[in-house]
Design an enzyme around this catalytic site. Sequence first.
Site, PDB file in Angstrom:
ATOM      1  N   HIS A  55      43.926  30.672  37.805  1.00  0.00           N
ATOM      2  CA  HIS A  55      42.591  30.223  37.378  1.00  0.00           C
ATOM      3  C   HIS A  55      42.580  28.752  36.960  1.00  0.00           C
ATOM      4  O   HIS A  55      42.036  28.379  35.909  1.00  0.00           O
ATOM      5  CB  HIS A  55      42.057  31.134  36.253  1.00  0.00           C
ATOM      6  CG  HIS A  55      40.612  31.483  36.456  1.00  0.00           C
ATOM      7  ND1 HIS A  55      39.600  30.988  35.679  1.00  0.00           N
ATOM      8  CD2 HIS A  55      40.015  32.276  37.371  1.00  0.00           C
ATOM      9  CE1 HIS A  55      38.441  31.448  36.094  1.00  0.00           C
ATOM     10  NE2 HIS A  55      38.661  32.235  37.129  1.00  0.00           N
TER      11      HIS A  55
ATOM     12  N   TYR B 212      42.535  34.483  30.453  1.00  0.00           N
ATOM     13  CA  TYR B 212      41.715  34.894  31.583  1.00  0.00           C
ATOM     14  C   TYR B 212      41.960  36.341  32.038  1.00  0.00           C
ATOM     15  O   TYR B 212      43.087  36.720  32.340  1.00  0.00           O
ATOM     16  CB  TYR B 212      41.975  33.930  32.755  1.00  0.00           C
ATOM     17  CG  TYR B 212      41.326  34.381  34.027  1.00  0.00           C
ATOM     18  CD1 TYR B 212      39.951  34.289  34.168  1.00  0.00           C
ATOM     19  CD2 TYR B 212      42.069  34.944  35.053  1.00  0.00           C
ATOM     20  CE1 TYR B 212      39.338  34.748  35.321  1.00  0.00           C
ATOM     21  CE2 TYR B 212      41.468  35.390  36.206  1.00  0.00           C
ATOM     22  CZ  TYR B 212      40.089  35.289  36.328  1.00  0.00           C
ATOM     23  OH  TYR B 212      39.504  35.759  37.457  1.00  0.00           O
TER      24      TYR B 212
HETATM   25  O1  KDG Z   1      32.279  33.449  37.600  1.00  0.00           O
HETATM   26  C1  KDG Z   1      33.664  33.222  37.587  1.00  0.00           C
HETATM   27  C2  KDG Z   1      34.379  34.344  38.285  1.00  0.00           C
HETATM   28  O2  KDG Z   1      33.814  34.539  39.536  1.00  0.00           O
HETATM   29  C3  KDG Z   1      35.841  34.052  38.439  1.00  0.00           C
HETATM   30  O3  KDG Z   1      36.427  33.897  37.180  1.00  0.00           O
HETATM   31  C4  KDG Z   1      36.498  35.175  39.183  1.00  0.00           C
HETATM   32  O4  KDG Z   1      38.537  33.960  39.452  1.00  0.00           O
HETATM   33  C5  KDG Z   1      37.828  34.900  39.732  1.00  0.00           C
HETATM   34  C6  KDG Z   1      38.303  35.852  40.724  1.00  0.00           C
HETATM   35  O5  KDG Z   1      39.326  35.566  41.326  1.00  0.00           O
HETATM   36  O6  KDG Z   1      37.651  36.877  40.908  1.00  0.00           O
HETATM   37 MG    MG Z   2      39.926  33.619  41.063  1.00  0.00          MG
END
Ligand code: KDG
Ligand code: MG
Length: 408
Positions: free
Chosen positions: A217, A160
């Site tokens: 996440h 991520y």
């Molecule tokens: O669409 C998914 C994102 O908004 C997300 O992955 C973003 O976790 C996120 C963040 O903290 O900005």
């Molecule tokens: Mg987030």
Amino acid sequence: MKITGAKVFVGGPGKNYVTLKIMTDAGVCGLGDATLNNRETLPAAYLQDYLVPNLIGMDPRRSEDIWQYFYRGAYFRRGPIAMAAFGAIDMALWDIKGKLAGMPLYDLFGGKSRDGALVYAHATGADLPDLMDSVARYVEQGYKAVRVQCGIPGMPTASYAVPEEAGGDGDYITDFSGIRPKTEIWDTDRYMRFMPGALAEIRARFGPELKILHDVHHRLSPREAAAFAKAVEPVGLYWLEDPTPAEDQDALRLIRQHSTTPIAIGEVFNSIWECNKLIENELIDFIRLAVTYGGGITHVKRIVDLAALHHVRTGFHGAPSHSPISMAAQAHLNAWAPNFGIQEYLVLGTPACDALFPSAHEMRDGMFYVSDAPGLGVDFDEGEAAQYSYKPGSHPIVRLEDGTMWNY
Ligand code: KDG
Ligand code: MG
């Protein structure tokens, strides 16, 4: 006073922003953002097919009743699609209200509680030295708070919010190569072995003043998350975000019992009914719900007020999937909220984005200064919008090495 029409636009520079414009017979227009990342056509269709035809003829000043009309009237209510669509209408009605009053929204909420709002940027690296360079660049630009995400040694693919050149999802917001998602492989053990030490090294290098945030996440189990939160306590994180999947609220109790690391959660919530118990039981420290996905200003302001009673501060979601319209709505709440914490803010201000959404809002030295213009203080240039259209895109999906589906 009556609403005479409303238009929905989908598209934008590098994002499928869903922009609602509501027209009135008072000659005043309002703007709203219904951008539901990677599902943008759905709130747009909900608006076009069901909500806009009902809006025509309503009194735009009655934003509370209009909100209740759509929310209670839907019967199958809540959920991200409906709440993003209601949210766009609500933002636009508040925009109209502010323009009619000749006041910026923060004044209608009760006035400014601060001059500027603290924001955090996203630092990312393929590995720790790369991440350190990324953090250093933000610190040089004057940021006081930085979210840090890092490539994990031995992880079968990057994960991520790690740079694309390291096999990660880059800016992680949308892969426009098509509707079928790419796959990332996740390994909790490797993450747990590496990340606490990496966070400690970042603290050692940048010193005690920098506010360090980290986003898990939704990847850990409750026990793993409790162990992680305990392990990173000496780092003094500003927050640990989404340690576990947000549906399992009891998980937060386990984390709380084992650690004092501040917890931020809520970017996937859509209503007060998903966070009222977390707030009332004081199981979280920051509420992340966005004005777009949370039904607009009317509903999110209720959540902010509830949170204020329980020492929970705001940390609204501000991934670049939100357009400058909802970021402005959040900026007005941030200027007012007595329990403001921090705002996630990724530089939306590219020349193309500024041309589409002109405004006098300003980012300076890691702080956001809201414009004093009436209403939301953002315009929408329909001439500019004509060059954009919807482009299909997706988030990656996540699997374990043996193929088991995991949480993105
Ligand atoms: O669409 C998914 C994102 O908004 C997300 O992955 C973003 O976790 C996120 C963040 O903290 O900005
Ligand atoms: Mg987030």
